[in-house]
Design an enzyme around this catalytic site. Structure first.
Site, PDB file in Angstrom:
ATOM      1  CB  CYS A 163      -0.506   2.504   4.044  1.00 11.85           C
ATOM      2  SG  CYS A 163      -1.998   1.829   3.337  1.00 11.85           S
ATOM      3  CG  ASP A 164       3.220   1.178   4.515  1.00 15.63           C
ATOM      4  OD1 ASP A 164       2.846   1.724   5.574  1.00 15.63           O
ATOM      5  OD2 ASP A 164       2.934   0.008   4.221  1.00 15.63           O
ATOM      6  CB  CYS A 189      -0.930  -0.003   1.212  1.00 15.93           C
ATOM      7  SG  CYS A 189      -1.975   1.464   1.296  1.00 15.93           S
TER       8      CYS A 189
END
Ligand code: NDP
Length: 309
Positions: A139-140, A136
């Site tokens: 997200c990261d 992701c």
């Protein structure tokens, strides 16, 4: 088989399932929630969550899900271990079998079983997951700002995520197994026009390199067999997601990608009294906060349904 009755059964314990439980619990519906094979959902395999509102310093994914769990339990949700093994939605009293040994009769059911990222299946990918390997970018990606990263995939997700990464990272390598992108023309064009984004065509990942964290990737050209090592700090996989719907597939309407179809603007499925929320019905946004929002919708819809008697 042992049987049991409940007003509301929630299947799944990610942000969607727990939010549905918090709302339903506060509405005095005493829901029963089954956590399934991955209690806490996809957030339990991520590290810091920095884009969920309300946590200015960020929060660890597993810790956040622990808090969701406590909040759901506080308002009377009966949170249980166990996985749903089959369902029968042909009558108004919905039958759900848990672990092949308990039959639950529920007037309303909320499905929040999520989706699972597809992985390449390499040992190094598993070993370095959370230590530089992620599925992701939204997200990261932030953890790799001003660094070099690679991302695998050729669809719209890979295109979108590589563009997202290109704004944060110094250099992004997009590893594509064919000589063209599956992504829409518009997205593909944007990828090709981004200066710090380099596409490595006809290439597959042979190994992700690094001991404790990612230090590089070895790719193989599928036409020539030539191997190439690229130094990187982050490795992203964007080869698609699989919604966790196999147990419902004969009972409920799915779309062409196996996601549950809900009536627009609601959490209602094609079966009366069965609702769906979170990634299991959303192949587009897939964020914790959107999943939580749709969990709230599902609980409110279920509450209204149950109030009708
Ligand atoms: P897709 O299934 O569309 O694409 C998956 C990509 O990964 C393909 O390019 C495929 O290659 C590649 N791939 C699959 N397995 C491997 C593997 N083992 N090794 C290397 N590469 C692999 O998934 P997406 O998640 O990209 O998209 C899902 C759906 O969501 C699509 O319909 C998409 O259009 C939509 N979507 C739309 C967005 C938008 O409109 N903004 C944003 C994101 C998604 P190959 O092409 O060779 O099969």
């Amino acid at each position: 088989m042992k049987t049991e009755q409940t007003k509301l059964l929630i299947i799944g314990a990610g942000p969607a399932g727990y939010t549905a439980a918090i709302y339903a619990g506060r509405a005095q519906l005493n829901p029963v929630l089954y956590q399934g094979p991955q209690p806490g959902g996809q957030l339990t395999i991520t590290t810091d969550v920095e884009n969920y509102p309300g946590y200015p310093e960020g929060v660890l994914g597993p810790k956040m899900m622990e808090d969701f769990n406590k909040q759901a339990a506080r308002f009377g949700t009966d949170v249980r271990w166990g996985s749903v093994t089959s369902v029968d939605f042909s009558n108004s009293m919905h039958k759900v079998i848990v672990d092949k040994e308990l039959e639950i009769h529920a007037r309303a059911v909320i499905i929040a079983t999520g989706a699972s990222a597809k992985w390449l299946g390499l040992e190094s990918e598993k070993r370095l997951n959370g230590s530089g390997v992620s599925a992701c970018a939204v997200c990261d990606g932030y953890f790799f700002r001003k660094q070099d990263v690679a991302i695998v995939g050729g669809g719209d997700t890979a295109a979108e995520e590589s563009l997202y990464l290109s704004k944060l990272c110094r250099k992004v390598y997009l590893i594509v197994r064919r000589n063209e992108l599956r992504a829409s023309k518009f997205m593909a064009q944007r990828v090709l026009n981004t200066p710090n984004l380099e596409v490595r065509w006809n290439s597959v990942t042979d190994e992700i390199l690094g001991d404790k964290t990612v230090t590089g990737v070895r790719i193989k050209n599928v036409n020539t067999g030539e191997m190439n090592e690229i130094p990187i700090q982050g490795f992203f996989v964007a080869i698609g997601h699989q919604p966790n719907t196999s147990v419902f597939s004969k009972q409920i309407e799915l779309d062409e990608f196996d996601y549950i179809q809900t009536k627009p603007g609601t959490a209602q499925t094609n079966v009366e009294g069965v609702f769906a929320c979170g990634d299991v019905q959303d192949r587009h946004y897939r964020q914790a906060v959107t999943a939580a929002g749709s969990g709230c919708m599902a609980a409110l819809d279920a509450e209204r349904y149950l109030a009708r008697g």
